[in-house]
Scaffold this motif. Sequence first.
Motif, PDB file in Angstrom:
ATOM      1  N   ASN A  92       0.802  -1.211   0.000  1.00 38.85           N
ATOM      2  CA  ASN A  92       0.000   0.000   0.000  1.00 38.85           C
ATOM      3  C   ASN A  92       0.840   1.270   0.000  1.00 38.85           C
ATOM      4  O   ASN A  92       0.332   2.355  -0.249  1.00 38.85           O
ATOM      5  CB  ASN A  92      -0.966   0.002   1.183  1.00 38.85           C
ATOM      6  CG  ASN A  92      -0.236  -0.172   2.496  1.00 38.85           C
ATOM      7  OD1 ASN A  92       0.512  -1.136   2.665  1.00 38.85           O
ATOM      8  ND2 ASN A  92      -0.424   0.743   3.416  1.00 38.85           N
ATOM      9  N   TYR A  95       2.405   1.167  -4.043  1.00 36.01           N
ATOM     10  CA  TYR A  95       1.508   0.586  -5.025  1.00 36.01           C
ATOM     11  C   TYR A  95       1.813   1.134  -6.414  1.00 36.01           C
ATOM     12  O   TYR A  95       2.304   2.259  -6.566  1.00 36.01           O
ATOM     13  CB  TYR A  95       0.047   0.853  -4.667  1.00 36.01           C
ATOM     14  CG  TYR A  95      -0.310   2.318  -4.557  1.00 36.01           C
ATOM     15  CD1 TYR A  95      -0.232   2.968  -3.332  1.00 36.01           C
ATOM     16  CD2 TYR A  95      -0.719   3.047  -5.667  1.00 36.01           C
ATOM     17  CE1 TYR A  95      -0.555   4.304  -3.220  1.00 36.01           C
ATOM     18  CE2 TYR A  95      -1.050   4.384  -5.557  1.00 36.01           C
ATOM     19  CZ  TYR A  95      -0.972   5.007  -4.336  1.00 36.01           C
ATOM     20  OH  TYR A  95      -1.287   6.331  -4.214  1.00 36.01           O
ATOM     21  N   PRO A  97       0.029   1.876  -9.876  1.00 31.85           N
ATOM     22  CA  PRO A  97      -1.262   1.928 -10.564  1.00 31.85           C
ATOM     23  C   PRO A  97      -1.203   1.324 -11.954  1.00 31.85           C
ATOM     24  O   PRO A  97      -2.141   0.726 -12.415  1.00 31.85           O
ATOM     25  CB  PRO A  97      -1.582   3.424 -10.625  1.00 31.85           C
ATOM     26  CG  PRO A  97      -0.407   4.124 -10.102  1.00 31.85           C
ATOM     27  CD  PRO A  97       0.572   3.163  -9.535  1.00 31.85           C
ATOM     28  N   ASN A 114      -1.157  -6.422 -10.699  1.00 31.93           N
ATOM     29  CA  ASN A 114      -2.322  -6.294  -9.832  1.00 31.93           C
ATOM     30  C   ASN A 114      -3.204  -7.523  -9.767  1.00 31.93           C
ATOM     31  O   ASN A 114      -4.120  -7.592  -8.951  1.00 31.93           O
ATOM     32  CB  ASN A 114      -3.149  -5.081 -10.281  1.00 31.93           C
ATOM     33  CG  ASN A 114      -2.319  -3.823 -10.170  1.00 31.93           C
ATOM     34  OD1 ASN A 114      -1.396  -3.763  -9.389  1.00 31.93           O
ATOM     35  ND2 ASN A 114      -2.638  -2.835 -10.983  1.00 31.93           N
ATOM     36  N   GLN A 138      -3.643   0.389  -5.944  1.00 26.75           N
ATOM     37  CA  GLN A 138      -3.938   1.677  -5.316  1.00 26.75           C
ATOM     38  C   GLN A 138      -3.714   1.514  -3.815  1.00 26.75           C
ATOM     39  O   GLN A 138      -3.425   0.420  -3.327  1.00 26.75           O
ATOM     40  CB  GLN A 138      -5.380   2.137  -5.609  1.00 26.75           C
ATOM     41  CG  GLN A 138      -6.457   1.275  -4.974  1.00 26.75           C
ATOM     42  CD  GLN A 138      -6.827   0.099  -5.828  1.00 26.75           C
ATOM     43  OE1 GLN A 138      -6.368  -0.038  -6.948  1.00 26.75           O
ATOM     44  NE2 GLN A 138      -7.638  -0.777  -5.285  1.00 26.75           N
ATOM     45  N   GLN A 139      -3.894   2.601  -3.088  1.00 29.44           N
ATOM     46  CA  GLN A 139      -3.500   2.574  -1.684  1.00 29.44           C
ATOM     47  C   GLN A 139      -4.338   1.608  -0.852  1.00 29.44           C
ATOM     48  O   GLN A 139      -3.846   0.948   0.044  1.00 29.44           O
ATOM     49  CB  GLN A 139      -3.621   3.973  -1.088  1.00 29.44           C
ATOM     50  CG  GLN A 139      -2.890   4.071   0.227  1.00 29.44           C
ATOM     51  CD  GLN A 139      -3.050   5.427   0.846  1.00 29.44           C
ATOM     52  OE1 GLN A 139      -3.824   6.252   0.356  1.00 29.44           O
ATOM     53  NE2 GLN A 139      -2.344   5.674   1.913  1.00 29.44           N
TER      54      GLN A 139
END
Lengths: 408, 787
Positions: A92, A95, A97, A114, A138-139
């Motif tokens: 996190n 990360y 994207p 991902n 993403q976070q």
Amino acid sequence: MRFIHTADIHLGHPFLGLQNVPEKLATLIANATTTSFSKMIDLAIAEKIDFICISGDLFDSQNQSIHLLDFLITQFNRLAAENIMVYLSYGNHDYQPQQNAGVSWPSNVREFDNSVKTYYQSLPDGKTVAITGFSYGQQHVKTEVINQFPLKQTQRCDFQIGMYHGGIDGANGNYAPFKVSELLTKGYDYWALGHIHQRQILNEVPFVGYVGSLQGQNSKETGAKGFYLVEEENGKLVPYFEETTSILWRTALVKLPQTVTQRELLNNLYTNLVTNNQHSWQIINIELDMTLTDTLLLRLNDGTTTLQLNEILQQNNQYLWINNISYVHEEQGARLPELDEQFWLATAKKVFNFENIHQVALKKIPELFIAEYFEQEAVQTKLKKQALELMQQELADVGSDMDEDNTD
Amino acid sequence: MKITRIKIYGFGRWLNQEFKLNDDLQIFVGLNEAGKSTLVAFIVGMLFGFSNKRGHHQNTYEPLNGGVYGGELNLVIKGVNYLLTRKNRTSTVTSLYNTDLGIEIKNANEHLAQLLAPLTKESFQQIYGFSQLDLNEIIELDEQELKKRLQEIGAVGARDWRQLANTFDKKAQGMFAANSKTGKRPLNEKMKQYRRLVKELQVAKQNFPEYRQLLQEQQINEQKLGELEQAIKTQNTLQQELTNLQPLLGLYKEQQLLINSIDKSVAPKIADDLQQRVTELTFQRDNLIEEINRLKQEPPTANDDELLVFFKKHEQTLQRLEHELPNYQQMITEQKILEQQVQSLKQQLNKQQAVDVEQRPIEQQGKLSLPLLFLFLGLVISIVFIPIPWLSKGIGLVIILGSGGWYGLHIKHNLQRQSTKQKLDNTVLGQQPLAQKIVALEGEIGSIQLKISNVDQILTHLNLSKFTFIKQADWHENIVQLYEFFNLIHAKQAQWVTMEAAINYQQKHLQELEQQLENIVAQIKAIYLGLQVDDDEDYYWQLSQQTIYAEQQAKLKVLNQQLATSNSLLLEQYTDAHQLTGAIEESKAKINELNQKIKTIQDQITNLRVTLKSLANDASVEKLTQAVANSQADILQNLENYLANSLAAQWIDQTLLATSADRLPQIIKQAKLFFTELTLKRYTDIKLEANELQLITKNNELLKIEQLSKGTSEQLYVALRLAFVVVLNDVVKMPIIIDDAFVNFDDQRKQESYQLLKEISRNNQVIYVTADSRIKDVVDQRKITAL
């Protein structure tokens, strides 16, 4: 087969909560995390391990720098020269994207994207190991990603390792929540977890556990930090802890007899903390368990005592840095005037809340870190306590400096 | 609570002093220095503990005349009677008795505190303590303060709290100008510094995307380099291959040509062993033929040898000659003898004359040699069988036969002659007398000479000089030579005989051979039949074809071997060496080009590497990040301090506001009555409007606090405070202790005040100490105790 399980390295993340650190310590602090990382790579090469699993948060996306990137690439190249693979998943804090938005690492680094993916590696003894993992895009990842992990494919591999960056937070967790039972049903031989910065064993066999970080970065991350060197023993994968701490964070509970003067207090603290064989740096949070006069308490609270103690330690070339001294005793805290207590309590609520704090102090301070800090209830409570202590101090101070009962 | 009795052991000027108090209004009158304030201090000290603090402001009321510090109080709290005792200022010994039950209460201090709760010394004094100081203060206050003070009557210790709040506020203000962006106070400075650091960090980080880009560029460069190096490798390999091809191209063409030209139809049907057989047979055959031919040709006929030919030609003559040779020799000898004889005879005759020499042709006994016969026969046979045209054979036969006949005749003739000759010899010598003899001898010699000249003629005719016979003067020599000559001929003839034997043998051999030959020829024919070959020519043609084929195959094999490692696909592409050379040149050019490109990229890579390294060596981002974090911690700490102070002040303010706001209405309600009384009804009402006190005059004028006179403010203050006490009675009831307040009141006001006190004392005990002796006039004597 031998491999390394590590996570939450947070390269580039600064140490939090430090003030006025002397220059030589500042340099060490700046290099602490990278030194620890290098130590791990040194050992990986010396022990001729097969691969390294990095289960997330290798670096901070916010705190990336060229120097660190260059450092990482150099270290990964060192591993590449020894044919040691690196399995890298992002957590996190780092990360990714998009795929390939990041740097292209040397060829011995295998990234996870991902979606859950399994890599296979052949080992020198002919066995095959499968490594399954995923990265954060993403976070916050609210889904229970564990459900997308495949079962162990025994016909394709001898060992299967799961890399998982997440927390057991239940259904409302933001970090790929999971249950230990869900991990165990996959039939893997080892679960290399990341996200919690402390070592924590969730299951013994097969091993499911957090390895913590390589180097503590704030006063909550105390104790020795490092990584797991995992050995194959009788068909089982057994982790052994290896320390890489460059600078040790420590909480010291210090009990002292009652002290009247500041000088005496400093001396007592010094004696209590300094040992002869201290050759590596420690950053210490002192919890003081003793009765203090209001004056001493005041000096404690406004940081004077910490400052002075650090001065003495540095003058004596000690490898100790005091980050904070906090006070354990509650009873000697201030009390509200009894007569109007309910009013005090009621108005306290109106005063010690974020909106008011913002109104009073933060209107012209847009910085987020400040707002985030004062939004915390614990901080608001702390402010209230401080306010009370101030009040008591002032009231008690009316007319005199010394308590008569404690005569020389 | 009410205090019913005071006993002082020692306190200030008091020593062993006892007072009984009224439980309603108790007035102590005394001049200055009478100990009025001391008494008040005593009461407070007894109730809440003597002051522990030392300092120059504090009067500790040490007993002036010695004695034990402390005393006793009799209290009535909620209907229960207590006796409170305290001794010693420090390390006070406190005891509390329930005098109703006659028992001592343990933990006196705590119990007492509970009984007096929620009051502390401070709050007790603030609520229940009235002094001139308070009133003086009121007068001194400015409007705002006064307002505040009055409005906060309900808040205990408001004044002190307010001071505290001010202190905190000031402290906070000193730390931070919260509402200013340009302030220079410590925290403001820290904020500025923090923001500077953040900017620096941002700037330092700006490099990062650039660096990433450069890294990617570098990666692309390295990839390109790799590709180029790969290409160059390929090209080098190609060039090498092509160069290797050059010698091979010729071979390849050859190979291709060969492949195309090989007549596949000529299958090697002639097996090796067969070949060998044929070779053997033909060899044998040829050998035989050769041998046969040789044999047929070799025997040198008499016609071959010159001498024999010559002999044959003049066989008769020669034979005769030979035959006569001994005769001649003899004749010559005879001649010589005769000559000698003649000589001697001649000598005898001349001596007697003449030597008759008869030359007898040396002739060989012409025995009919058998070998010669065989040879002759053999010759005949050979002639028959020699594969020469019949005509030649015929002529040959005729010659041979002719010669044979002639020879035979000749021999016979020679035989005849010999015998004749011998007969002659004998006759001549023996019978004649010397002249006769000489004549006879000379006649003999003459005949001999005749014969010799015949021979000479013959010889001359024959011309034997070819054959090493050279006519000599000395006929003896000649005869010797002739003998030699004939020996030679005979030798030759003997040779010829041997030869003829050999010839015979050869003939036989020849026959055999010819038989063999036939055999072999038949075999060969058979083989040829099997091979469907007509004849030798055909066979050899086939064989040569086969050989050619085999050769071609062998050559092909060699070529294949030579070309084995070559790339035939590649070879196909090039029709000639020229093209190949062209390709090689092209390749070289490409390599150069690639090298150029590689150099360029390598330069780029090196340059970029330097840039990247210099960027990477800059660790300022980490330093700044840490500095920022440190600054954050520092700021938070300072903000905390600021807020602690600021919020404390605020808290105090708010609480004061809250408490007073809460209590104020009640207080006002009560105070209205007191105030009206105190002002002799000049004022009829107190209102609270928008948190502000307003006074209503009897004329219904609305006055604000700031509009009141100082005296009236005092009165209002007193009214409010007393009202507060009354309001608190629900919570706690304590005696009001007034230390000579109202000194500045005029008589009327004083009157009113006393009246009010009287009224209040109905509910709360009022302990009033004063220096004003005129109070006797206003208040019942019984309420007054003189000090």
